[in-house]
Scaffold this motif. Structure first.
Motif, PDB file in Angstrom:
ATOM      1  N   GLN A   8      -2.950   4.148  -4.516  1.00 52.94           N
ATOM      2  CA  GLN A   8      -3.261   3.556  -3.212  1.00 52.94           C
ATOM      3  C   GLN A   8      -2.514   2.255  -2.940  1.00 52.94           C
ATOM      4  O   GLN A   8      -2.173   1.967  -1.798  1.00 52.94           O
ATOM      5  N   TYR A   9      -2.276   1.474  -3.974  1.00 51.61           N
ATOM      6  CA  TYR A   9      -1.686   0.154  -3.765  1.00 51.61           C
ATOM      7  C   TYR A   9      -0.821  -0.242  -4.955  1.00 51.61           C
ATOM      8  O   TYR A   9      -0.831   0.418  -6.006  1.00 51.61           O
ATOM      9  N   THR A  25     -10.080   2.518   3.621  1.00 53.63           N
ATOM     10  CA  THR A  25      -9.733   3.157   2.347  1.00 53.63           C
ATOM     11  C   THR A  25     -10.487   2.556   1.165  1.00 53.63           C
ATOM     12  O   THR A  25     -10.350   3.023   0.036  1.00 53.63           O
ATOM     13  N   ILE A  56      -9.989  -0.161  -0.376  1.00 60.67           N
ATOM     14  CA  ILE A  56      -9.160  -0.882  -1.357  1.00 60.67           C
ATOM     15  C   ILE A  56      -9.700  -2.304  -1.515  1.00 60.67           C
ATOM     16  O   ILE A  56      -9.740  -2.840  -2.630  1.00 60.67           O
ATOM     17  N   LEU A  72      -6.758  -0.949   4.567  1.00 56.61           N
ATOM     18  CA  LEU A  72      -7.390  -1.603   3.417  1.00 56.61           C
ATOM     19  C   LEU A  72      -8.910  -1.516   3.391  1.00 56.61           C
ATOM     20  O   LEU A  72      -9.496  -1.398   2.310  1.00 56.61           O
ATOM     21  N   VAL A 127       0.846  -1.190   0.000  1.00 52.04           N
ATOM     22  CA  VAL A 127       0.000   0.000   0.000  1.00 52.04           C
ATOM     23  C   VAL A 127       0.883   1.243   0.000  1.00 52.04           C
ATOM     24  O   VAL A 127       2.054   1.198   0.370  1.00 52.04           O
TER      25      VAL A 127
END
Length: 275
Positions: free
Chosen positions: A246-247, A180, A182, A177, A102
């Motif tokens: 983001q990742y 956010t 994700i 995770l 991340v």
């Protein structure tokens, strides 16, 4: 100085006193009375044996931290030391051999999911160890602080006891995770984390922060065992975008090089501990 070190030096002093007596008895004392021959010599050898065993047991009890304790107590007791006690999660997609990272919130880099542990209960590190937080630290319960080096052995023993601190990884997983978005709450209601190992960097010379002279960093490494649904979701996420703001899904080689996307994007140095 800890009780163990005080005991060690106590044994050491008595040991050398007994050695000194035996040297005096066999090389300098003349004439030698029966009292010396039969009683004091036997007593000296008994003391040597007891002290040798006590020294051995003390070193054994301290384990690999014995020399750290000695160093902190005698040579650098007042040196300013930055301490960070944290955990990292290895999230690896088998088959693709890619690792899920991340984007860091404080540093412009990609890194494993994880963070510093927090204190639980009434543990007061600021009173017990005269600790003080980083100047920008708004979370006083975080196990990231400055102390004098003399407290390092006690801190390590306390940390390894697992008392009055977090031991699980869910909080950071949720914050990084799920909050956010994700990953989905549907598939990641729970996770299964297996402890793998710890990486320690005890009392390395550093001057990253003002007045700091040493770093003491401990990382607990956990493997996230993905369920079929969790694996499928991450696989679809990777198929959609290998990396975003983001990742990122990166290879072992990229982690070792500490960068990806033609050296444009940085990977945190500590990420290597997860491979």
């Amino acid at each position: 100085m800890s009780k163990e070190l005080k005991r060690f030096f106590g044994y050491l002093i008595v040991f050398f006193f007994a050695v000194g007596y035996l040297i005096y008895r066999y090389f300098y004392l003349s004439p030698v009375t029966d009292f010396h021959k039969e009683i004091l010599v036997a007593l000296a050898f008994a003391v040597l044996s007891t002290c040798a065993m006590g020294i051995y047991e003390t070193i054994k009890c301290q384990g690999k931290y014995f020399w750290t304790s000695l160093r902190c107590s005698l040579f650098i007791p007042n040196k300013e030391t930055y301490v960070s006690l944290s955990y990292l999660m290895r999230i690896k997609l088998s088959g693709s051999e890619r690792y899920f990272l991340v984007k860091g919130s404080k540093v412009d880099q990609y890194q494993p999911v994880g963070g510093v542990y927090k204190i639980i209960g009434n543990k007061d590190i600021y009173k017990e160890w005269e600790a003080h937080p980083k100047s920008d630290d708004k979370n006083p319960d975080d196990l990231r602080f400055f102390v004098k080096a003399r407290y390092i052995p006690e801190i390590i023993r306390w940390f390894n006891s697992n008392k009055n601190r977090e031991t699980g990884v869910w909080r950071e997983f949720y914050e990084e995770l799920l909050e956010t978005k994700i990953v989905s709450r549907k598939n990641f209601k729970t996770i299964r984390a297996e402890f793998l190992c710890s990486h320690e960097n005890i009392l390395s010379k550093q001057n990253r922060f003002k007045n700091e002279q040493y770093h003491t960093l401990i990382y607990d490494i956990f493997q996230i065992e993905l369920s079929p649904n969790q694996f499928q979701e991450l696989k679809e996420l990777m198929a959609k975008d290998t990396f975003t703001t983001q990742y990122a899904f990166v290879t072992r080689d990229e982690i070792e090089k500490e960068c990806f996307d033609n050296h444009k994007l940085k990977i945190g140095q500590h990420t290597k501990f997860t491979i």
